[in-house]
Design an enzyme around this catalytic site. Sequence first.
Site, PDB file in Angstrom:
ATOM      1  CG  ASP A  16      -2.033  -0.739   1.089  1.00  0.00           C
ATOM      2  OD1 ASP A  16      -2.457  -1.363   0.286  1.00  0.00           O
ATOM      3  OD2 ASP A  16      -2.717  -1.426   2.465  1.00  0.00           O
ATOM      4  NE  ARG A  95      -1.555   2.102  13.369  1.00  0.00           N
ATOM      5  CZ  ARG A  95      -0.544   1.132  13.186  1.00  0.00           C
ATOM      6  NH1 ARG A  95       0.697   1.356  13.274  1.00  0.00           N
ATOM      7  NH2 ARG A  95      -1.169   0.241  12.354  1.00  0.00           N
ATOM      8  CG  ASP A 124      -4.374   1.343  12.819  1.00  0.00           C
ATOM      9  OD1 ASP A 124      -4.600   1.566  13.933  1.00  0.00           O
ATOM     10  OD2 ASP A 124      -4.299   0.477  12.030  1.00  0.00           O
ATOM     11  CB  SER A 176      -4.350  -7.737   7.076  1.00  0.00           C
ATOM     12  OG  SER A 176      -4.065  -6.515   8.010  1.00  0.00           O
TER      13      SER A 176
HETATM   14  N1  ARG Z   1      -8.538  -4.108  15.166  1.00  0.00           N
HETATM   15  C1  ARG Z   1      -7.232  -3.743  15.713  1.00  0.00           C
HETATM   16  C2  ARG Z   1      -7.198  -2.171  16.183  1.00  0.00           C
HETATM   17  O1  ARG Z   1      -7.989  -1.477  15.777  1.00  0.00           O
HETATM   18  C3  ARG Z   1      -6.061  -4.023  15.042  1.00  0.00           C
HETATM   19  C4  ARG Z   1      -5.876  -3.545  13.640  1.00  0.00           C
HETATM   20  C5  ARG Z   1      -4.519  -4.055  13.095  1.00  0.00           C
HETATM   21  N2  ARG Z   1      -4.260  -3.971  11.700  1.00  0.00           N
HETATM   22  C6  ARG Z   1      -3.982  -4.919  10.858  1.00  0.00           C
HETATM   23  N3  ARG Z   1      -3.465  -4.718   9.776  1.00  0.00           N
HETATM   24  N4  ARG Z   1      -3.962  -6.164  11.179  1.00  0.00           N
HETATM   25  O2  ARG Z   1      -6.403  -1.639  17.014  1.00  0.00           O
END
Ligand code: ARG
Length: 392
Positions: A16, A95, A124, A176
């Site tokens: 990405d 983040r 995120d 992912s």
């Molecule tokens: N759902 C989790 C959060 O919002 C993890 C997101 C993680 N991203 C990924 N690419 N697996 O914090």
Amino acid sequence: MEKKEKIVLAYSGGLDTSVAIKWLMDKGYDVVCYMADVGQGKDVENARKRALSIGASKCIVADLRERFIKEYVFPTLKAGAKYQGKYNMATSLSRPIIAADMIEIAKKEKAVAIAHGCTGKGNDQVRFEVTFHIKAPNLKVIAPVREWELKTREDEIEYAKKHNIPIEQTKKKIFSIDHNLWGTSVEGGSLEDPCNEPAVETYITIVKPESAPNKAEYVTVTFKKGIPIAINGKTYEPLVLIDKLNKMGAKHGIGRVDMIEDRLVGIKSREIYEAPASEILYSAHTSLEELVLDRETRRYKDDLSRRYAELVYYGLWFTPLREAFDAFIDKTSERVNGDVKLKLYKGQVIVAGRKSPDSRYQLKLATYGEGDVFDQSLAKGFISLWAMPYKE
Ligand code: ARG
């Protein structure tokens, strides 16, 4: 030639954000890539070279690992916060620190805009952009993945090929995965059906509990003011301490969570998390608090843990409310000192013992044996008053 405007892009090295470099260049920007090391353990040097080969004018790498643990992870551990009671928020916590550091870079670089590679369906994007809005309201925010016409991973791979963008693997990525020092998040692929038991490939950092050693291992963790400082009597720096507990826990299959999670944007999603050190430390920390905090403080703190988790999950780290929560937690943590002995066995953390110089446990009151000082005659009047308002 007219000087191009600069944009700072949060770069991960993946498909990405690699495609995003080219896409932003085509929009007329001078792209400065930013990579934060929060312990994701990927090949940062190769990713840096890739960014430059695609056309980024610079790729800045920042080691945020220690600050991540001390300023973000430990306060959340002290607060006992887990989103929906299960998720330690390893991804969520990374983040705001990344976003805040990007802003510093953007200022130094005199950039006019800032970009990230998050999709429009996740949490995120919110965590990044809320931090940008709070700390640098004048910077323009661009989210290429949300804006471009590339609908699928295949479209992105096509685009990458067409523009000679080097990408690591072109075969279909099944899950992912987001990984850092505090935990791993896994989603997508066969996990998208909540009915499917997670395949063995979803075990990223830990062994399956059934393959863990048949012999239990004991570990003692020492806390000072709610912060873990030692393992088995030896003091360690935070990064080393977390690394050691991650390895120990992973060997015993500890720290896996399988949950249906409610995202901020309203979607339910199936998530797998692995966080061995976190699981050990949360168990130890909670059991120490049971020993040192009075009943009403514990009760109040329980409510706050949930609110704290929601605040972190919703991307509201840089707010006065979080500071107020931290002030409360710092106060209750004054007594959270002592040792917790834990047994690690086939996916489980079992508290085996705890002791504290600030313990509120009083043997002379609790005992049914010798040395009992509790005046049982007082109980009769107490119960009578307790029931009084309800008597018919
Ligand atoms: N759902 C989790 C959060 O919002 C993890 C997101 C993680 N991203 C990924 N690419 N697996 O914090």
